[in-house]
Motif scaffolding. Structure first.
Motif, short mmCIF file in Angstrom:
data_model
loop_
_atom_site.label_atom_id
_atom_site.label_comp_id
_atom_site.label_asym_id
_atom_site.label_seq_id
_atom_site.Cartn_x
_atom_site.Cartn_y
_atom_site.Cartn_z
N THR A 6 1.30 -1.42 0.12
CA THR A 6 -0.04 0.00 -0.29
C THR A 6 0.44 1.27 0.53
O THR A 6 2.05 1.31 0.17
N GLN A 7 0.42 2.42 -0.33
CA GLN A 7 0.96 3.66 -0.14
C GLN A 7 1.87 4.14 0.99
O GLN A 7 2.47 4.20 0.82
N THR A 8 0.88 3.41 1.70
CA THR A 8 1.45 3.92 3.68
C THR A 8 2.58 3.17 4.00
O THR A 8 3.82 3.15 4.58
N GLU A 9 2.70 1.88 3.66
CA GLU A 9 3.58 0.88 3.19
C GLU A 9 4.64 1.30 2.81
O GLU A 9 5.94 1.04 3.42
N LYS A 10 3.96 2.00 1.78
CA LYS A 10 5.74 2.13 0.72
C LYS A 10 6.28 3.21 1.96
O LYS A 10 7.65 3.86 2.06
N PHE A 11 5.66 3.96 2.22
CA PHE A 11 6.30 5.20 2.50
C PHE A 11 6.87 5.27 4.22
O PHE A 11 7.75 5.64 4.57
N ILE A 12 6.50 4.72 4.60
CA ILE A 12 7.01 3.70 6.32
C ILE A 12 8.16 3.46 5.65
O ILE A 12 8.87 3.41 6.73
N TYR A 13 8.63 2.48 4.99
CA TYR A 13 9.26 1.11 4.75
C TYR A 13 10.56 2.68 3.76
O TYR A 13 11.91 2.76 4.24
N LEU A 14 10.14 3.62 2.95
CA LEU A 14 11.48 4.79 2.19
C LEU A 14 11.32 5.40 3.68
O LEU A 14 12.75 5.84 3.45
N GLU A 15 11.06 5.83 4.59
CA GLU A 15 11.53 6.48 5.73
C GLU A 15 12.45 5.88 6.58
O GLU A 15 13.50 6.49 6.67
N LYS A 16 11.93 4.85 7.03
CA LYS A 16 13.18 3.80 7.70
C LYS A 16 13.90 3.59 6.67
O LYS A 16 15.31 4.02 7.82
N ALA A 17 13.90 3.12 5.80
CA ALA A 17 15.49 3.42 4.67
C ALA A 17 16.46 4.17 5.23
O ALA A 17 17.59 4.97 5.09
N ALA A 18 15.29 5.73 4.14
CA ALA A 18 15.91 5.97 3.67
C ALA A 18 17.31 7.12 5.59
O ALA A 18 18.00 8.29 5.17
N SER A 19 16.73 7.29 6.40
CA SER A 19 17.18 7.71 7.27
C SER A 19 18.05 7.27 8.02
O SER A 19 19.35 8.06 8.56
N LYS A 20 18.95 6.22 7.13
CA LYS A 20 19.58 5.41 7.92
C LYS A 20 21.39 5.90 6.65
O LYS A 20 22.17 5.29 6.89
N LEU A 21 20.70 6.74 6.00
CA LEU A 21 21.67 7.32 5.03
C LEU A 21 22.24 8.26 5.73
O LEU A 21 21.76 9.49 6.00
#
Length: 568
Positions: A362-377
């Motif tokens: 879902t759109q929500t799931e994608k945003f959650i994953y993106l924020e979590k992964a991008a925050s590690k960069l």
């Protein structure tokens, strides 16, 4: 003076929906809220496959929406036995803009006339309608030649999003609608007129906020642009002055009281005061506690930046800043408006079109994953650099024909790296605006943020703090535009009738911040300073005709920054 609690409604009409907020004026409690999604078109927007620049809305959605969101909120409020609808003393309204509507002489939208029911030009011309690009270009060119003062208050370039571009376009593409209309009326002026039962377009009280920003209304030249200038554009355009107005009002003033018909239908008193309408960002700034030295960023699908400066202090015209208007936010202050044409919309486009399902279904799931992964960069680790122009550039280039760009991708680039680069791009765009405003003598001590992005995306807020190098405060209310509208309506009602004596008093009762504040990370800031230098090179090379230089080093510099970031 009333001793019992009193309440005010704030009605916020956005791009895809409208919402209400019912607030207790004594305690500041947000008692009830309701949302109405516009049913027409795609997410409320009516488009035309023959012209990608067209974006219209159905005025019937506004009429149905205003009734629904008030009624639903009252049902919620009545669950409290202490609440009485007679305690509601005022209604304030904010809307998108410039979103003008062709009305007949009796203030009825022409699209509700069977003769024009299938005519897209009789609908409301939504703010994001860019079908009048050529008209805006000619307005800018003509003003530069004979009325340069007109452009000084709107950043030097007139936009296709604004009032005169759209009115001129309408006069050229549909003379039948143009000739049939009694007036071309901003949405923020139409809704108060509808609620107060006005049946004559000449009796509508026009918003200083809307007129000054988009219709080039200024007391320095006695109001609207003069007939000589309009005739220089089109021999017939000056005739429109007879259908418009000569006076405007600030948003802390009354537009009238609720008409008998709607009072009965809504279950409210006819004594309810309706305040003058205004554009959402300006009202949202009031609801965010704006004061001199503060920039309020309203962060949603697009971003609008609002600053105020006392009229008692000299203020320079700021090139590329689209609106400097007396009284557009608060009386006795200049309102300064800037912003970005797309921010949240960029992220939505990316998630809806390019993010693989491996990041979520879902759109929500994608945003959650993106924020979590991008925050590690780390800053620069993606090796990417983007331009935030997917819907044109509103400030400081004021060019709707600019487009987006993502630079530096390789065969190893991942979706979350692109997501972070897009966030960084919008932050670089925000910094460019702040630099321009501060370069012209306006001091900014703090950045106050509101809107869905500010409250839901901690990664974005931290990146903004690091890049802009200022703390990011977040307003407590989720509904600052509606809250500001309610506050202004309470001021229009007056303290003697249960409202407020001033905007300052209203802000003390209603405005506050969340506990969390995002402080700049100095190490990240150093890295972003280097990347911003590259951003500015792209910004100036693609966005300005006068730029000369080379882009030869940009990709190679990004790779060096990426390597250094990965090595720590």
């Amino acid at each position: 003076m009333k001793t019992q609690d009193t309440y005010a409604f704030g009605l916020d009409f956005g791009t895809n929906s409208c919402r209400s907020l019912l607030v207790n004026l004594q305690t500041g409690e947000e008692v009830a809220t309701s949302v109405f999604e516009y049913p027409s078109g795609d997410l409320g927007i009516i488009v035309d496959s023959k012209d990608v620049h067209i974006a219209r809305q159905n005025p019937q959605d506004y009429i149905d929406g205003v009734k629904r969101i008030i009624k639903d909120a009252l049902v919620q409020a009545h669950s409290n036995d202490k609440f009485d609808a007679n305690q509601v003393i005022s209604i304030g309204i904010d809307t998108t803009g410039s979103t003008p509507i062709p009305l007949d002489e009796l203030c009825v939208p022409l699209s509700l006339n069977s003769k024009f029911s299938n005519n897209i030009n009789a609908l409301a011309w939504l703010w994001k309608d860019h079908s009048s690009i050529e008209e805006a270009k000619t307005i800018t060119e003509t003003a530069n030649k004979i009325r340069p003062e007109y452009l000084n208050k709107c950043g030097g370039t007139y936009s296709s999003e604004w009032f005169w571009s759209k009115l001129w376009r309408l006069s050229k593409v549909d003379t039948e609608v143009y000739n049939a209309m009694g007036s071309f009326v901003e949405l923020c002026d139409y809704l108060p007129a509808m609620l107060t039962g006005i049946k004559d377009t000449k009796a509508i009280k026009r918003s200083q906020c809307a007129a000054g920003h988009k219709a080039m209304f200024n007391k320095q030249w006695n109001g609207l642009p003069d007939s000589e200038f309009l005739n220089a554009l089109d021999n017939n355009l000056s005739d429109s002055l007879n259908k418009l107005y000569t006076e405007t009002y600030t948003s802390d003033q009354s537009a009238g009281t609720l008409c008998n018909e709607l009072a009965k239908e809504l279950g409210l008193s006819e004594d309810v005061v309706i305040s003058i309408g205004a554009f959402d960002a300006h009202v949202g700034a009031v609801g965010s506690g704006i004061r001199p030295g503060t920039m309020v960023k309203i962060m949603g699908t697009s971003t609008c930046d609002i600053i105020i400066s006392p009229e008692s202090q000299p203020l320079k015209d700021i090139p590329g800043v689209c609106g400097i208007v007396e009284g557009s936010v608060r009386p006795d202050h200049y309102g300064i408006e800037a912003g970005q044409s797309a921010v949240g919309d960029i992220f939505l486009w990316f998630v809806n079109n390019l993010v693989p399902d491996s990041y979520g279904k879902t759109q929500t799931e994608k945003f959650i994953y993106l924020e979590k992964a991008a925050s590690k960069l780390k800053p620069g680790e993606s090796g990417l650099l983007a331009l935030d122009w997917s819907n044109g550039n509103r400030t400081v280039l004021v060019d709707t024909q600019l487009t987006g760009l993502i630079l530096g991708q390789t065969l190893q680039t991942k979706a979350h790296e692109i997501y972070r680069a897009l966030i960084e791009a919008t932050a670089f765009g925000a910094l460019t605006i702040i630099n321009r405003i501060e370069d012209y003598g306006v001091t900014l001590e703090q950045i106050v943020n509101c809107g869905g992005l500010a409250t839901k995306n901690g990664l974005l807020m931290q990146i903004y703090a690091d890049i802009i190098n200022k703390p990011m405060l977040v307003v407590k209310s989720d509904q600052t535009c509606a809250l500001g509208a309610a506050l202004l309506s309470a001021v229009a009602t007056g303290k003697e009738n249960g409202g407020y004596e001033s905007i300052d008093e209203g802000q003390k009762h209603l405005c506050s911040f969340r506990d969390i504040a995002y402080e700049p990370n100095s190490e990240n800031g150093k890295q972003y300073k280097d990347i911003y230098t590259l951003y500015k090179k792209l910004h100036d090379s693609f966005g300005t005709a006068e730029w000369s230089g080379s882009l030869y080093d940009v990709m190679k510099s990004l790779l060096k920054i990426q390597q250094a970031s990965k090595q720590g």
